[in-house]
Design a protein around this motif. Structure first.
Motif, mmCIF file in Angstrom:
data_model
loop_
_atom_site.group_PDB
_atom_site.id
_atom_site.type_symbol
_atom_site.label_atom_id
_atom_site.label_comp_id
_atom_site.label_asym_id
_atom_site.label_seq_id
_atom_site.Cartn_x
_atom_site.Cartn_y
_atom_site.Cartn_z
ATOM 1 N N GLU A 23 0.886 -1.300 0.110
ATOM 2 C CA GLU A 23 0.089 0.000 0.378
ATOM 3 C C GLU A 23 1.004 0.989 -0.080
ATOM 4 O O GLU A 23 2.091 0.809 0.367
ATOM 5 C CB GLU A 23 -0.533 0.277 1.116
ATOM 6 C CG GLU A 23 -1.655 1.633 1.511
ATOM 7 C CD GLU A 23 -2.971 0.646 2.526
ATOM 8 O OE1 GLU A 23 -3.371 2.455 3.030
ATOM 9 O OE2 GLU A 23 -3.244 -0.471 3.128
ATOM 10 N N ILE A 24 0.559 2.220 -1.169
ATOM 11 C CA ILE A 24 1.703 3.687 -0.915
ATOM 12 C C ILE A 24 0.332 4.904 -0.866
ATOM 13 O O ILE A 24 -0.424 4.978 -1.212
ATOM 14 C CB ILE A 24 2.052 3.496 -2.604
ATOM 15 C CG1 ILE A 24 3.150 2.574 -2.455
ATOM 16 C CG2 ILE A 24 2.838 5.266 -2.136
ATOM 17 C CD1 ILE A 24 3.513 2.501 -3.748
ATOM 18 N N GLY A 25 0.761 5.794 0.239
ATOM 19 C CA GLY A 25 0.257 6.502 0.785
ATOM 20 C C GLY A 25 -0.230 7.705 -0.218
ATOM 21 O O GLY A 25 1.325 7.756 -1.107
ATOM 22 N N ALA A 26 -1.068 8.900 -0.857
ATOM 23 C CA ALA A 26 -0.858 10.125 -1.481
ATOM 24 C C ALA A 26 -0.084 11.079 -0.213
ATOM 25 O O ALA A 26 0.436 10.876 0.340
ATOM 26 C CB ALA A 26 -2.282 11.031 -0.705
ATOM 27 N N GLY A 27 1.107 10.885 -1.954
ATOM 28 C CA GLY A 27 2.158 12.162 -1.224
ATOM 29 C C GLY A 27 3.406 10.985 -0.987
ATOM 30 O O GLY A 27 4.101 11.917 -0.407
ATOM 31 N N HIS A 28 3.630 9.837 -0.728
ATOM 32 C CA HIS A 28 4.523 8.924 -0.235
ATOM 33 C C HIS A 28 5.120 8.629 -1.194
ATOM 34 O O HIS A 28 5.009 8.131 -2.558
ATOM 35 C CB HIS A 28 3.686 8.161 0.644
ATOM 36 C CG HIS A 28 3.228 8.514 2.390
ATOM 37 N ND1 HIS A 28 2.544 7.765 3.194
ATOM 38 C CD2 HIS A 28 3.405 9.553 2.913
ATOM 39 C CE1 HIS A 28 2.545 8.006 3.949
ATOM 40 N NE2 HIS A 28 2.903 9.443 3.635
ATOM 41 N N VAL A 29 6.388 8.110 -0.286
ATOM 42 C CA VAL A 29 7.645 7.509 -1.158
ATOM 43 C C VAL A 29 7.348 6.227 -0.905
ATOM 44 O O VAL A 29 8.023 5.569 0.578
ATOM 45 C CB VAL A 29 8.899 8.302 -1.387
ATOM 46 C CG1 VAL A 29 10.010 7.469 -2.275
ATOM 47 C CG2 VAL A 29 8.794 9.772 -2.134
ATOM 48 N N ALA A 30 7.904 4.708 -1.929
ATOM 49 C CA ALA A 30 7.974 3.409 -1.356
ATOM 50 C C ALA A 30 8.990 2.863 -2.249
ATOM 51 O O ALA A 30 8.725 3.084 -3.149
ATOM 52 C CB ALA A 30 6.243 3.149 -1.266
ATOM 53 N N THR A 31 9.958 1.853 -1.688
ATOM 54 C CA THR A 31 10.517 1.642 -2.624
ATOM 55 C C THR A 31 10.113 -0.689 -1.890
ATOM 56 O O THR A 31 9.392 -0.530 -1.844
ATOM 57 C CB THR A 31 12.132 1.248 -1.344
ATOM 58 O OG1 THR A 31 11.665 0.194 -0.553
ATOM 59 C CG2 THR A 31 11.992 2.885 -1.539
ATOM 60 N N LEU A 32 10.773 -1.075 -3.046
ATOM 61 C CA LEU A 32 10.136 -2.698 -3.505
ATOM 62 C C LEU A 32 11.283 -2.723 -3.888
ATOM 63 O O LEU A 32 12.437 -2.354 -4.986
ATOM 64 C CB LEU A 32 8.864 -2.688 -4.938
ATOM 65 C CG LEU A 32 8.330 -4.150 -5.005
ATOM 66 C CD1 LEU A 32 7.455 -4.853 -3.382
ATOM 67 C CD2 LEU A 32 7.651 -4.175 -6.379
ATOM 68 N N MET A 33 12.484 -3.818 -3.037
ATOM 69 C CA MET A 33 13.101 -4.129 -2.869
ATOM 70 C C MET A 33 13.171 -6.082 -2.500
ATOM 71 O O MET A 33 12.250 -6.870 -2.521
ATOM 72 C CB MET A 33 14.039 -3.503 -1.720
ATOM 73 C CG MET A 33 14.102 -1.862 -1.981
ATOM 74 S SD MET A 33 15.506 -1.566 -0.656
ATOM 75 C CE MET A 33 14.595 -1.439 0.817
ATOM 76 N N GLY A 34 14.104 -6.140 -2.904
ATOM 77 C CA GLY A 34 14.843 -8.218 -2.596
ATOM 78 C C GLY A 34 16.093 -8.468 -3.823
ATOM 79 O O GLY A 34 16.272 -7.484 -5.063
#
Length: 233
Positions: A23-34
């Motif tokens: 889940e990603i909130g408005a104005g947020h930065v998220a990463t997908l790692m692995g």
């Protein structure tokens, strides 16, 4: 803003994703790692409609986008910077930018050619150069600029700085910081943990087609076991 629940995707008889949740909130930065081959690109391509997901739920700003065509997903405000850049090799820098220009969401301060060249001045000196003649770093800047020209609400980058020289990588991170400061949501796949923890609000780590860890930058920085087990750091 973006919610993925129980996402499963297969390539023929080979299943790649096994119930991905993020889940990603408005104005947020998220990463997908692995590590490589754990399902990060498949997750992104499933969200964007590039590959057809099998099961689960994907919603963007409350609207169901599971399995709908990728061009419709893009028009809702998702912009993709794909792995490998995939710029148009037989178009100039300027033509690459103009080719994707749109403002379907009627943003008050839309991304224009001038704004993109302000973000990446290096492209300003290569406006008439064909895409296949640009350096790797210039191509990545162009790929980001091309996605911004669609004026998305959520910018998704797959391998944001892979294969780039340290100086160019830093320019990309600086640019993403500027984009974040303007309030745009970002989902980024990359391996440079040091830069990611400074940029992002939340991180999701994948292993064998599932999200096995999630948390803030502070939590990831403190979790040596997770970094070692899932990222090899």
């Amino acid at each position: 803003m973006l919610r993925v629940e129980g996402l499963e995707t297969s390539y023929g008889s080979s299943q790649a994703l096994f119930g991905v949740d993020l889940e990603i909130g408005a104005g947020h930065v998220a990463t997908l790692m692995g590590r490589n081959g754990m399902g990060k690109t498949t997750t992104i391509n499933s969200i964007m409609g590039v590959v057809k997901p099998g099961k689960g739920k994907i919603s963007f700003e409350g609207q169901d986008i599971f399995g709908i065509p990728s061009f419709k997903i893009a028009r809702l405000g998702l912009g993709l910077v794909p792995e490998g850049r995939q710029i148009f090799p037989n178009l100039t820098t300027m033509e690459n930018l103009i080719a994707t220009a749109s403002n379907h969401l009627q943003r008050d301060n839309p991304w224009t050619v001038e704004r993109v060249l302000g973000l990446f001045p290096e492209l300003g000196t290569r406006e008439s150069s064909m895409g296949n003649l640009l350096s790797g770093g210039e191509q990545q800047m162009l790929a980001i600029g091309r996605a911004l020209m669609t004026n998305p609400k959520l910018l998704i980058l797959d391998e944001a700085t892979e294969g780039l020289a340290p100086l160019i990588r830093q320019k990309i991170w600086d640019a993403l910081g500027e984009i974040r400061n303007e309030g745009m949501s970002i989902l980024v796949v990359d391996k440079n943990l040091h830069d990611l923890v400074k940029l992002a609000d939340v991180h999701f780590i994948m292993q064998r087609g599932q999200v096995v860890w999630s948390g803030t930058s502070e939590q990831l920085d403190a979790d040596e076991e997770a970094r070692h087990n899932y990222l090899g750091l």
